[in-house]
Design a protein around this motif. Structure first.
Motif, short mmCIF file in Angstrom:
data_model
loop_
_atom_site.label_atom_id
_atom_site.label_comp_id
_atom_site.label_asym_id
_atom_site.label_seq_id
_atom_site.Cartn_x
_atom_site.Cartn_y
_atom_site.Cartn_z
N GLY A 12 6.50 -9.18 4.18
CA GLY A 12 7.15 -10.17 3.33
C GLY A 12 6.45 -10.32 2.00
O GLY A 12 5.70 -9.44 1.57
N ILE A 13 6.68 -11.45 1.34
CA ILE A 13 6.11 -11.66 0.01
C ILE A 13 4.59 -11.67 0.04
O ILE A 13 3.94 -11.17 -0.87
CB ILE A 13 6.64 -12.99 -0.59
CG1 ILE A 13 8.14 -12.87 -0.86
CG2 ILE A 13 5.93 -13.33 -1.88
CD1 ILE A 13 8.80 -14.12 -1.34
N ARG A 14 4.01 -12.19 1.11
CA ARG A 14 2.54 -12.22 1.19
C ARG A 14 1.96 -10.82 1.27
O ARG A 14 0.77 -10.62 1.05
CB ARG A 14 2.11 -13.06 2.38
CG ARG A 14 2.33 -14.54 2.12
CD ARG A 14 1.78 -15.40 3.24
NE ARG A 14 1.82 -16.79 2.89
CZ ARG A 14 2.89 -17.57 2.98
NH1 ARG A 14 4.02 -17.06 3.42
NH2 ARG A 14 2.85 -18.83 2.64
N GLY A 15 2.79 -9.83 1.58
CA GLY A 15 2.33 -8.45 1.58
C GLY A 15 1.94 -7.95 0.20
O GLY A 15 1.21 -6.96 0.08
N LEU A 16 2.42 -8.63 -0.85
CA LEU A 16 2.04 -8.23 -2.20
C LEU A 16 0.55 -8.43 -2.43
O LEU A 16 -0.09 -7.64 -3.12
CB LEU A 16 2.84 -9.03 -3.24
CG LEU A 16 4.33 -8.73 -3.31
CD1 LEU A 16 5.02 -9.68 -4.27
CD2 LEU A 16 4.58 -7.30 -3.72
N ALA A 17 -0.03 -9.47 -1.84
CA ALA A 17 -1.48 -9.70 -1.95
C ALA A 17 -2.23 -8.58 -1.24
O ALA A 17 -3.24 -8.07 -1.76
CB ALA A 17 -1.86 -11.05 -1.37
N GLN A 18 -1.73 -8.17 -0.07
CA GLN A 18 -2.37 -7.06 0.65
C GLN A 18 -2.24 -5.76 -0.14
O GLN A 18 -3.19 -4.99 -0.24
CB GLN A 18 -1.72 -6.90 2.03
CG GLN A 18 -2.33 -5.80 2.87
CD GLN A 18 -3.78 -6.07 3.22
OE1 GLN A 18 -4.12 -7.16 3.63
NE2 GLN A 18 -4.63 -5.09 3.04
N LEU A 19 -1.07 -5.52 -0.72
CA LEU A 19 -0.87 -4.33 -1.54
C LEU A 19 -1.81 -4.35 -2.74
O LEU A 19 -2.43 -3.33 -3.07
CB LEU A 19 0.59 -4.24 -2.00
CG LEU A 19 0.91 -3.12 -3.00
CD1 LEU A 19 0.68 -1.76 -2.37
CD2 LEU A 19 2.34 -3.24 -3.49
N HIS A 20 -1.93 -5.49 -3.40
CA HIS A 20 -2.81 -5.59 -4.56
C HIS A 20 -4.25 -5.29 -4.17
O HIS A 20 -4.97 -4.59 -4.89
CB HIS A 20 -2.69 -6.99 -5.17
CG HIS A 20 -3.12 -7.07 -6.59
ND1 HIS A 20 -3.39 -8.25 -7.20
CD2 HIS A 20 -3.32 -6.12 -7.53
CE1 HIS A 20 -3.75 -8.04 -8.45
NE2 HIS A 20 -3.71 -6.74 -8.67
N SER A 21 -4.68 -5.81 -3.03
CA SER A 21 -6.03 -5.53 -2.54
C SER A 21 -6.18 -4.04 -2.20
O SER A 21 -7.20 -3.43 -2.55
CB SER A 21 -6.31 -6.38 -1.30
OG SER A 21 -7.52 -6.00 -0.71
#
Length: 198
Positions: free
Chosen positions: A88-97
Motif C-alpha cells: 500500500g501507500i506505506r510501501g513508498l517509505a520502504q521503497l525509499h529506504s
C-alpha cells in the motif's frame, strides 16, 4: 493564475497517466492470476484489491523506480503494481529506504517523495476516509503523510541544530578527557612516590 502546493500533485498524476495512455497501458492493473486454493488452509484469502494506476501513490512509486533505474515508466509498471498491492501507500517509505541501500531515511533532511516535504497527506482525505475517531472530526486536525509521518523537511534548521548539539557533545568529551588525564597523572604520581620510598 495562482497555483498552490497541491497543484504539483495533480500535475504529477496527469503527467504519468498521459504517458500511460500514450503507451497503451491501462489505468487499472489487471488482477494477478489466482493461486490454487490451499486445502490445508481453506480460509486463506486469495482476493487481491485492484491497483489504481492513476492514484498519486502509484504515480509516485513508478516515478521513483523509473528515476532510480534510469528507465521509462513502462519498464517499472509491474514493480509499482506489486509494491502497492503488497504494502500500500506505506510501501513508498520502504521503497525509499531500499533505494537508499536499505538505510533508514530521515525525512527532516531528505524530502519525502510522496508529500514533497509538506508533512500532510497530499490527497487531503476526510476524517471518514482516513478512519479517524469520530470525536476528532470536529477538532480540525491535520492528517499526516503516511510515508514521512508528518516530519518537517527543514534541513537547514535541523543541520544547524545538530551542529550545535555535536559541538556541545565535543566540549563535554574534551572536558571529561582532561579530567581523566588529571586523575591518571595524580594516581601515577602517588604510585611513583610509593615505589621510590620502598
Amino acid at each position: 493564475m495562482p497555483t498552490t502546493v497541491f497543484d504539483q500533485f495533480t500535475r504529477r498524476t496527469a503527467d504519468v497517466t498521459a504517458q500511460l495512455a500514450a503507451l497503451g497501458i491501462p489505468l487499472t492493473a489487471p488482477p494477478p492470476t489466482p493461486a490454487d486454493p490451499d486445502p490445508a488452509d481453506p480460509w486463506a484469502n486469495i482476493y487481491t484489491a485492484p491497483v489504481d494506476r492513476s492514484s498519486l501513490a502509484w504515480c509516485t512509486a513508478v516515478t521513483m523506480l523509473a528515476d532510480h533505474h534510469h528507465t521509462g515508466i513502462d519498464r517499472q509498471v509491474l514493480a509499482a503494481d506489486a509494491l502497492l498491492r503488497e504494502l500500500g501507500i506505506r510501501g513508498l517509505a520502504q521503497l525509499h529506504s531500499d533505494l537508499h541501500a536499505g538505510a533508514p531515511v530521515d525525512y527532516r533532511f531528505t524530502r519525502c517523495p510522496y508529500c514533497v516535504g509538506i508533512g500532510e497527506d497530499p490527497t487531503q482525505p476526510t476524517c471518514r476516509e482516513a478512519g479517524c475517531a469520530t470525536w476528532l472530526e470536529f477538532a480540525g486536525h491535520d492528517h499526516p503523510c503516511p510515508v514521512c509521518h508528518g516530519h518537517d523537511h527543514q534541513h537547514q534548521w535541523y543541520a544547524e541544530e545538530q551542529m550545535t548539539e555535536l559541538e556541545e557533545l565535543l566540549a563535554d568529551a574534551t572536558e571529561e578527557r582532561e579530567r581523566r588525564a588529571s586523575l591518571r597523572h595524580r594516581i601515577r604520581a602517588r604510585l611513583y612516590n610509593r615505589t621510590t620510598r620502598s
